[in-house]
Design an enzyme around this catalytic site. Structure first.
Site, PDB file in Angstrom:
ATOM      1  N   GLN A 196       0.817  -1.209   0.000  1.00 55.68           N
ATOM      2  CA  GLN A 196       0.000   0.000   0.000  1.00 55.68           C
ATOM      3  C   GLN A 196       0.859   1.271   0.000  1.00 55.68           C
ATOM      4  O   GLN A 196       1.841   1.353   0.734  1.00 55.68           O
ATOM      5  CB  GLN A 196      -0.899   0.034   1.248  1.00 55.68           C
ATOM      6  CG  GLN A 196      -1.739  -1.200   1.477  1.00 55.68           C
ATOM      7  CD  GLN A 196      -2.856  -1.366   0.471  1.00 55.68           C
ATOM      8  OE1 GLN A 196      -3.200  -0.447  -0.269  1.00 55.68           O
ATOM      9  NE2 GLN A 196      -3.434  -2.550   0.429  1.00 55.68           N
ATOM     10  N   ILE A 233      -4.569   3.042  -1.455  1.00 55.02           N
ATOM     11  CA  ILE A 233      -4.978   3.632  -0.175  1.00 55.02           C
ATOM     12  C   ILE A 233      -5.980   2.686   0.474  1.00 55.02           C
ATOM     13  O   ILE A 233      -7.037   2.405  -0.096  1.00 55.02           O
ATOM     14  CB  ILE A 233      -5.630   5.024  -0.354  1.00 55.02           C
ATOM     15  CG1 ILE A 233      -4.697   5.980  -1.097  1.00 55.02           C
ATOM     16  CG2 ILE A 233      -6.011   5.611   0.997  1.00 55.02           C
ATOM     17  CD1 ILE A 233      -5.345   7.326  -1.414  1.00 55.02           C
ATOM     18  N   GLY A 254      -6.895  -0.146  -8.546  1.00 57.53           N
ATOM     19  CA  GLY A 254      -7.779  -0.587  -7.482  1.00 57.53           C
ATOM     20  C   GLY A 254      -7.384   0.012  -6.152  1.00 57.53           C
ATOM     21  O   GLY A 254      -6.346   0.658  -6.030  1.00 57.53           O
ATOM     22  N   ARG A 255      -8.269  -0.182  -5.162  1.00 59.86           N
ATOM     23  CA  ARG A 255      -8.016   0.335  -3.815  1.00 59.86           C
ATOM     24  C   ARG A 255      -7.513   1.773  -3.853  1.00 59.86           C
ATOM     25  O   ARG A 255      -6.481   2.103  -3.262  1.00 59.86           O
ATOM     26  CB  ARG A 255      -7.030  -0.552  -3.067  1.00 59.86           C
ATOM     27  CG  ARG A 255      -7.595  -1.911  -2.733  1.00 59.86           C
ATOM     28  CD  ARG A 255      -6.734  -2.670  -1.742  1.00 59.86           C
ATOM     29  NE  ARG A 255      -7.337  -3.951  -1.392  1.00 59.86           N
ATOM     30  CZ  ARG A 255      -6.850  -4.797  -0.504  1.00 59.86           C
ATOM     31  NH1 ARG A 255      -5.738  -4.503   0.133  1.00 59.86           N
ATOM     32  NH2 ARG A 255      -7.456  -5.931  -0.245  1.00 59.86           N
ATOM     33  N   ALA A 256      -8.293   2.614  -4.492  1.00 58.65           N
ATOM     34  CA  ALA A 256      -7.839   3.987  -4.675  1.00 58.65           C
ATOM     35  C   ALA A 256      -8.954   4.997  -4.354  1.00 58.65           C
ATOM     36  O   ALA A 256      -9.274   5.815  -5.209  1.00 58.65           O
ATOM     37  CB  ALA A 256      -7.340   4.182  -6.116  1.00 58.65           C
TER      38      ALA A 256
END
EC number: 4.2.2.10
Length: 375
Positions: A196, A233, A254-256
């Protein structure tokens, strides 16, 4: 005449001293942060000295004037990992951290992994610190930062954190925040990170502002095997209040961010550019107010399959916000992108009475104003 010759030099030194310090003030949840305050600046010259300054109990202003390269300082490890996303040259592979491969990816091919140990765990940052970079010189390479276990009142500004085992999932995070309060991360560039860029753990992190940061997702390795970083994030706290303002998220997949736990997130005036999969994941316990953001060439602004949280945000301005945050909400904007929409007033009720960042019209300005060197 000899005295006169010294005057410009003295003047230059005075100007430099005045210039060294935190620039501006935090908006949003961490608006009252002061960091190291007026402490006399210190200038670490070695990695050991940097670790010592960050981890001691003194209020400090720590100025980085060069690259601190932790690569190789703690040796390397060769072990058996796994390849859940394939073995093509552009795919990340995973370290078997805490038996992750064994327990969760037992059908994935086994692969040999050799990673740098320094990246696995970040440098501990204790309370009342300001960590700032001079110009574009302040870089931490091969190791991240950890703000945990009750640390509070911390400012990180105008530095870069780079090259933390980029080939390896579980290779290390750039900035970890867990059980902390009053943290402001501003004008920071993160690039080529194994896991991350930012992670807020499951313990409560009360007041956090992430502003004007450049999350550079371009990498030779990614979990989506397309040079777009997937792990960006992750906000998973049990009682977190996070302002995400003015950040530039480039080449992510992804995961943003991924938001869950019990997290209040105000995402305002950020710019997502070139995302090959999805930006937001909004899970259980997430309350997201999204306004004034620009999504350009983003396949999905929010992942529908994991959307179980609460969202207020749309492509049009909303006067509904007036009675909750004292002003209208600003429209999000979409260019060659999927959209996001939500009108859950429960989200707005969470922000009533809180210190909410200002908002302006969506635009591309974070591409030129976010990250190190753009104070």
């Amino acid at each position: 005449m000899k005295y006169a010759a010294f005057l410009p030099t003295i003047g230059a030194l005075v100007s430099q001293a005045i210039a060294i310090g935190v620039q501006g003030t935090a908006e949003g949840f961490a608006s009252s942060v002061t960091g190291g305050g007026s402490a006399t600046p210190v200038y670490p010259s070695t990695t050991d000295e940097l670790v010592s300054y960050l981890g001691d109990s003194e209020a400090r202003v720590i100025v980085l004037t060069k690259t601190f390269d932790f690569t190789g300082t703690e040796g390397t490890t060769t072990a058996t990992g796994c390849a859940p996303w394939g073995t093509a040259s552009g795919c990340q592979v995973a370290i078997n951290k805490d038996n992750w491969c064994t327990n969760y990816q037992s059908s994935a091919p086994s692969v040999s992994v050799t990673y740098d140990n320094a990246g696995s765990l970040g440098i501990t940052v204790n309370s009342n610190k300001s960590l700032i970079g001079e110009g574009t010189s302040g870089v931490i390479k091969g190791k991240g930062l950890r703000i945990v276990s009750g640390a509070k009142n911390i400012i990180i500004q105008n530095i870069a954190i780079t090259d933390i085992n980029p080939k390896y999932v579980w290779g290390g995070d750039a900035i970890t925040i867990n059980q902390a309060d009053l943290v402001w991360v501003d004008h920071v560039t993160t690039a080529r990170i194994g896991r991350q860029h930012y992670v807020l753990g499951t313990e409560a992190s009360n007041r956090i502002t992430l502003s004007n940061n450049y999350i550079d997702g371009e990498s030779d390795y990614s979990a989506t095997c397309d040079n777009h970083h997937y792990w960006n994030i992750y906000l998973d706290g049990s009682s977190d209040k996070v302002t995400l303002k003015g950040n530039y998220l480039y080449k992510t997949s992804g995961r943003a961010p991924k938001v869950q736990g019990n997290t209040y997130l105000h995402a305002v005036n950020n710019y997502w550019n070139d995302n090959s999969n999805h930006a937001f994941e909004i899970g259980d316990g997430a309350y997201v107010l999204a306004e004034g953001n620009l999504f350009s060439d983003v396949t999905a602004a929010v992942e529908s399959s994991s959307f179980t949280g609460e969202l207020f945000g749309s492509a049009s301005a909303s006067s509904t916000c007036q009675s909750y945050i004292g002003r209208d909400c600003v429209a999000n904007s979409f260019s060659s992108s999927g959209t996001l929409s939500g009108s859950n007033v429960d989200v707005l009720s969470k922000f009533k009475g809180e210190t909410v960042a200002s908002a302006s019209a969506a635009g591309t300005s974070p591409a030129s104003s976010a990250g190190q060197g753009h104070l």
